[in-house]
Enzyme design. Structure first.
Site, PDB file in Angstrom:
ATOM      1  N   SER A 132       0.832  -1.199   0.000  1.00 32.27           N
ATOM      2  CA  SER A 132       0.000   0.000   0.000  1.00 32.27           C
ATOM      3  C   SER A 132       0.871   1.256   0.000  1.00 32.27           C
ATOM      4  CB  SER A 132      -0.853  -0.030   1.267  1.00 32.27           C
ATOM      5  OG  SER A 132      -1.458   1.218   1.490  1.00 32.27           O
ATOM      6  N   TYR A 157      -2.186  -0.725  11.076  1.00 30.65           N
ATOM      7  CA  TYR A 157      -2.432  -1.406   9.804  1.00 30.65           C
ATOM      8  C   TYR A 157      -1.273  -1.151   8.828  1.00 30.65           C
ATOM      9  CZ  TYR A 157      -3.830  -1.716   4.952  1.00 30.65           C
ATOM     10  OH  TYR A 157      -3.816  -1.980   3.606  1.00 30.65           O
ATOM     11  N   LYS A 161       1.695  -3.649   6.884  1.00 31.03           N
ATOM     12  CA  LYS A 161       2.040  -3.691   5.452  1.00 31.03           C
ATOM     13  C   LYS A 161       3.537  -3.475   5.262  1.00 31.03           C
ATOM     14  CE  LYS A 161      -1.179  -4.995   3.906  1.00 31.03           C
ATOM     15  NZ  LYS A 161      -1.641  -5.847   2.832  1.00 31.03           N
TER      16      LYS A 161
HETATM   17  P1  NAD Z   1     -10.946  -6.929   1.445  1.00 32.65           P
HETATM   18  O1  NAD Z   1     -11.160  -6.878   2.902  1.00 32.65           O
HETATM   19  O2  NAD Z   1     -12.102  -6.704   0.537  1.00 32.65           O
HETATM   20  O3  NAD Z   1     -10.266  -8.319   1.028  1.00 32.65           O
HETATM   21  C1  NAD Z   1      -9.383  -9.019   1.863  1.00 32.65           C
HETATM   22  C2  NAD Z   1      -9.931 -10.426   2.027  1.00 32.65           C
HETATM   23  O4  NAD Z   1      -9.030 -11.166   2.852  1.00 32.65           O
HETATM   24  C3  NAD Z   1     -11.308 -10.453   2.729  1.00 32.65           C
HETATM   25  O5  NAD Z   1     -12.225 -11.181   1.943  1.00 32.65           O
HETATM   26  C4  NAD Z   1     -11.024 -11.139   4.063  1.00 32.65           C
HETATM   27  O6  NAD Z   1     -12.117 -11.916   4.498  1.00 32.65           O
HETATM   28  C5  NAD Z   1      -9.787 -11.967   3.735  1.00 32.65           C
HETATM   29  N1  NAD Z   1      -8.929 -12.264   4.884  1.00 32.65           N
HETATM   30  C6  NAD Z   1      -8.454 -11.408   5.836  1.00 32.65           C
HETATM   31  N2  NAD Z   1      -7.688 -12.067   6.711  1.00 32.65           N
HETATM   32  C7  NAD Z   1      -7.669 -13.376   6.320  1.00 32.65           C
HETATM   33  C8  NAD Z   1      -7.068 -14.548   6.839  1.00 32.65           C
HETATM   34  N3  NAD Z   1      -6.339 -14.537   7.951  1.00 32.65           N
HETATM   35  N4  NAD Z   1      -7.246 -15.703   6.183  1.00 32.65           N
HETATM   36  C9  NAD Z   1      -7.994 -15.741   5.043  1.00 32.65           C
HETATM   37  N5  NAD Z   1      -8.604 -14.687   4.523  1.00 32.65           N
HETATM   38  C10 NAD Z   1      -8.451 -13.499   5.157  1.00 32.65           C
HETATM   39  O7  NAD Z   1      -9.787  -5.886   1.121  1.00 32.65           O
HETATM   40  P2  NAD Z   1      -9.241  -5.396  -0.276  1.00 32.65           P
HETATM   41  O8  NAD Z   1      -9.585  -3.953  -0.401  1.00 32.65           O
HETATM   42  O9  NAD Z   1      -9.614  -6.323  -1.369  1.00 32.65           O
HETATM   43  O10 NAD Z   1      -7.679  -5.462   0.004  1.00 32.65           O
HETATM   44  C11 NAD Z   1      -6.874  -6.529  -0.452  1.00 32.65           C
HETATM   45  C12 NAD Z   1      -5.446  -6.260  -0.075  1.00 32.65           C
HETATM   46  O11 NAD Z   1      -5.029  -5.012  -0.616  1.00 32.65           O
HETATM   47  C13 NAD Z   1      -5.177  -6.151   1.428  1.00 32.65           C
HETATM   48  O12 NAD Z   1      -3.953  -6.785   1.692  1.00 32.65           O
HETATM   49  C14 NAD Z   1      -5.062  -4.666   1.686  1.00 32.65           C
HETATM   50  O13 NAD Z   1      -4.219  -4.397   2.779  1.00 32.65           O
HETATM   51  C15 NAD Z   1      -4.439  -4.208   0.379  1.00 32.65           C
HETATM   52  N6  NAD Z   1      -4.717  -2.803   0.067  1.00 32.65           N
HETATM   53  C16 NAD Z   1      -6.011  -2.374  -0.024  1.00 32.65           C
HETATM   54  C17 NAD Z   1      -6.282  -1.041  -0.308  1.00 32.65           C
HETATM   55  C18 NAD Z   1      -7.699  -0.531  -0.368  1.00 32.65           C
HETATM   56  O14 NAD Z   1      -7.900   0.681  -0.204  1.00 32.65           O
HETATM   57  N7  NAD Z   1      -8.703  -1.357  -0.608  1.00 32.65           N
HETATM   58  C19 NAD Z   1      -5.220  -0.151  -0.531  1.00 32.65           C
HETATM   59  C20 NAD Z   1      -3.911  -0.630  -0.433  1.00 32.65           C
HETATM   60  C21 NAD Z   1      -3.671  -1.966  -0.141  1.00 32.65           C
HETATM   61  C1  WQD Z   2      -9.632   9.620   0.903  1.00 38.01           C
HETATM   62  C2  WQD Z   2      -9.790  11.111   1.103  1.00 38.01           C
HETATM   63  C3  WQD Z   2     -10.058  11.720   3.416  1.00 38.01           C
HETATM   64  C4  WQD Z   2     -13.946   9.733   3.896  1.00 38.01           C
HETATM   65  C5  WQD Z   2      -7.086   4.651   3.267  1.00 38.01           C
HETATM   66  C6  WQD Z   2      -6.086   3.924   4.147  1.00 38.01           C
HETATM   67  C7  WQD Z   2      -4.849   3.578   3.371  1.00 38.01           C
HETATM   68  C8  WQD Z   2      -5.188   2.831   2.075  1.00 38.01           C
HETATM   69  C9  WQD Z   2      -6.276   3.518   1.298  1.00 38.01           C
HETATM   70  C10 WQD Z   2      -5.009   0.453   2.363  1.00 38.01           C
HETATM   71  C11 WQD Z   2      -9.007  11.658   2.304  1.00 38.01           C
HETATM   72  C12 WQD Z   2     -11.309  12.048   2.635  1.00 38.01           C
HETATM   73  C13 WQD Z   2     -12.762  10.221   3.394  1.00 38.01           C
HETATM   74  C14 WQD Z   2     -14.964  10.643   4.268  1.00 38.01           C
HETATM   75  C15 WQD Z   2     -13.537  12.469   3.584  1.00 38.01           C
HETATM   76  N1  WQD Z   2      -5.684   1.521   2.320  1.00 38.01           N
HETATM   77  N2  WQD Z   2     -12.565  11.557   3.235  1.00 38.01           N
HETATM   78  N3  WQD Z   2     -14.710  11.982   4.095  1.00 38.01           N
HETATM   79  O1  WQD Z   2      -7.362   7.898   3.824  1.00 38.01           O
HETATM   80  O2  WQD Z   2      -6.388   7.866   1.501  1.00 38.01           O
HETATM   81  O3  WQD Z   2      -6.481   5.817   2.764  1.00 38.01           O
HETATM   82  O4  WQD Z   2      -7.385   3.812   2.161  1.00 38.01           O
HETATM   83  O5  WQD Z   2      -3.827   0.285   2.364  1.00 38.01           O
HETATM   84  O6  WQD Z   2      -4.047   2.821   4.196  1.00 38.01           O
HETATM   85  O7  WQD Z   2      -5.748   4.771   5.236  1.00 38.01           O
HETATM   86  O8  WQD Z   2      -8.611   6.802   1.908  1.00 38.01           O
HETATM   87  O9  WQD Z   2     -10.938   6.820   1.137  1.00 38.01           O
HETATM   88  O10 WQD Z   2     -10.468   7.024   3.619  1.00 38.01           O
HETATM   89  O11 WQD Z   2      -9.918   8.947   2.121  1.00 38.01           O
HETATM   90  O12 WQD Z   2     -13.372  13.677   3.458  1.00 38.01           O
HETATM   91  O13 WQD Z   2     -16.035  10.280   4.772  1.00 38.01           O
HETATM   92  O14 WQD Z   2     -11.170  11.391   1.402  1.00 38.01           O
HETATM   93  O15 WQD Z   2      -9.802  12.701   4.389  1.00 38.01           O
HETATM   94  O16 WQD Z   2      -8.591  12.947   1.952  1.00 38.01           O
HETATM   95  P1  WQD Z   2      -7.183   7.202   2.557  1.00 38.01           P
HETATM   96  P2  WQD Z   2     -10.065   7.322   2.218  1.00 38.01           P
END
Ligand code: NAD
Ligand code: WQD
Length: 356
Positions: A132, A157, A161
């Site tokens: 991330s 969190y 990562k």
């Molecule tokens: P998500 O929660 O939709 O998907 C993750 C899945 O993993 C879920 O279905 C959950 O049930 C499963 N899971 C969690 N722990 C588990 C375990 N111990 N064993 C088996 N399954 C497990 O999230 P997502 O948005 O699809 O994210 C996927 C990956 O991408 C994550 O590693 C997250 O950290 C990373 N990521 C997400 C974002 C985002 O904003 N969505 C941004 C950056 C990185």
């Molecule tokens: C986006 C923008 C908020 C909600 C998070 C995790 C990060 C990564 C991505 C996994 C920001 C603003 C949001 C609301 C708002 N995930 N906002 N009102 O904060 O960039 O990142 O998701 O790795 O680790 O922290 O994403 O969608 O929460 O926010 O004004 O109700 O929207 O302040 O500027 P963020 P977000």
């Protein structure tokens, strides 16, 4: 050549399910696991993956399995012939991670350790890891490149990562069999253009676009904008939003890279390279979906950064990958998913909105 098999952890989740569509369409076999901690389960099955099968016309081998269940994980690896692993499974709620740090460290870090052990035992060393942009902490310059310092992170969190990235680096340094790519996602949004799969977490969500869609559909009264006094073009926070299908295709590009070269360990940013403010996102969403999003601007959210967007040249050059979806499509596709499935996967009957 027989098709390669990809083991997908967290396959029932948001990004995992979209990635599996792309994998199946590209001719890979998929074995997916999930423990449903953040995805919907119906009778031990994943409705998201049933939809994936419907979209692609291809089967997904699915196991309900927690990565912390070392014995079961090992059993699956020994039974299936796995060529590559894409590791999505993690818990990801920033606020919750501050309340329950041990749960986050256990699930994300121990889960990854057990996965690496199962892979090694089965002789599979090809891994794509979901990292991330959160590992960068507060940007020292923009757009952010992969060599920007990491680790100065304010939430648990994000630290999981980062620690996993460090662990993967150590693992690949110690044993040259490993071939690992960490993909640093920026802000994934949108849904599959069919409207059949999208984001439907079981834990409460706080991300901007899902929240906005809740307002647009009438489940919430208004959107709260966290901070209107940042040093940005309109005072609101800036992020690099990327369509989830573009993000998914980045994983296929990473698999290609692992197949064709000795990578050992490498990280790539996956974003569009373009920053949008909260107000710009609202404007784009309203135009694309012909809805109105009432909002109020309040104090900054604790731990938020002002702005971040990616330098994506490395992924373009080395993975031969680039995004193809516009902001308009990110909004339209998210809205299509939302209106076709107002209750997400919970009512698994499939509705159509007449547009495909
Ligand atoms: P998500 O929660 O939709 O998907 C993750 C899945 O993993 C879920 O279905 C959950 O049930 C499963 N899971 C969690 N722990 C588990 C375990 N111990 N064993 C088996 N399954 C497990 O999230 P997502 O948005 O699809 O994210 C996927 C990956 O991408 C994550 O590693 C997250 O950290 C990373 N990521 C997400 C974002 C985002 O904003 N969505 C941004 C950056 C990185
Ligand atoms: C986006 C923008 C908020 C909600 C998070 C995790 C990060 C990564 C991505 C996994 C920001 C603003 C949001 C609301 C708002 N995930 N906002 N009102 O904060 O960039 O990142 O998701 O790795 O680790 O922290 O994403 O969608 O929460 O926010 O004004 O109700 O929207 O302040 O500027 P963020 P977000």
């Amino acid at each position: 050549m027989s098709p390669k098999t990809v083991f997908v952890t967290g396959g029932a989740g948001y990004i995992g399910s979209h990635c599996i569509v792309e994998l199946l369409q590209a001719g890979y076999n998929v074995v997916a696991v999930d423990n449903f901690t953040n995805s919907v389960c119906e009778d031990g099955e994943a409705p998201s993956l049933k939809r994936v099968e419907m979209i692609t016309g291809k089967p997904v081998t699915f196991y309900q399995c927690d990565l912390l269940n070392k014995a079961k994980l090992r059993e699956i690896f020994l039974k299936q012939h796995i060529d590559f692993v894409i590791h999505f499974a993690a818990i990801k709620a920033v606020g919750e991670s501050m309340q329950f740090p041990v749960m986050y460290y256990e699930n994300n870090i121990i889960g990854t350790i057990y996965l690496l052990e199962a892979m090694k035992e089965a002789g599979c060393y090809q891994l794509v890891y979901s990292s991330s942009c959160t590992v960068y902490g507060n940007p020292q310059y923009l757009p952010i490149t992969e060599d920007h310092p990491t680790g100065n992170i304010t939430n648990v969190y994000g630290r999981t990562k980062y620690f996993i990235e460090e662990m993967l680096k150590d693992v690949s340094a110690a044993d040259k069999e490993w071939n690992i790519i960490s993909l640093r996602y920026f802000n994934p949004v949108g849904a599959h253009p069919s409207g059949h799969i999208g984001e439907d977490p079981t834990k409460a969500f706080t991300n901007l676009m899902p929240y906005m869609a809740q307002v647009a559909i009438g489940h919430k009264d208004s959107l709260t904008i966290f901070g209107g006094d940042y040093a940005t073009k309109d005072g609101t926070g800036i992020r690099d939003y990327i369509h989830v299908v573009d993000l998914a295709s980045g994983h296929l590009a990473a698999l290609q890279k692992l197949s064709n070269s000795v990578v050992r360990y490498k990280t790539y940013n996956l974003g569009t390279g373009q920053g949008y403010s909260v107000l710009e996102l609202i404007d784009n969403f309203e135009k694309a979906t012909k809805t109105k999003i009432p909002y109020k601007i309040v104090e900054r959210r604790l731990g938020d950064i002002e702005q971040i967007y990616a330098d994506v040249r490395l992924a373009k050059e080395e993975l031969k990958w680039e995004t193809k979806y516009s902001m308009k499509e990110m909004c339209e596709h998210f809205w299509k998913w939302k209106t076709m499935n107002p209750d997400g996967y919970r009512k698994s009957s499939i509705q159509t909105n007449g547009s495909g």
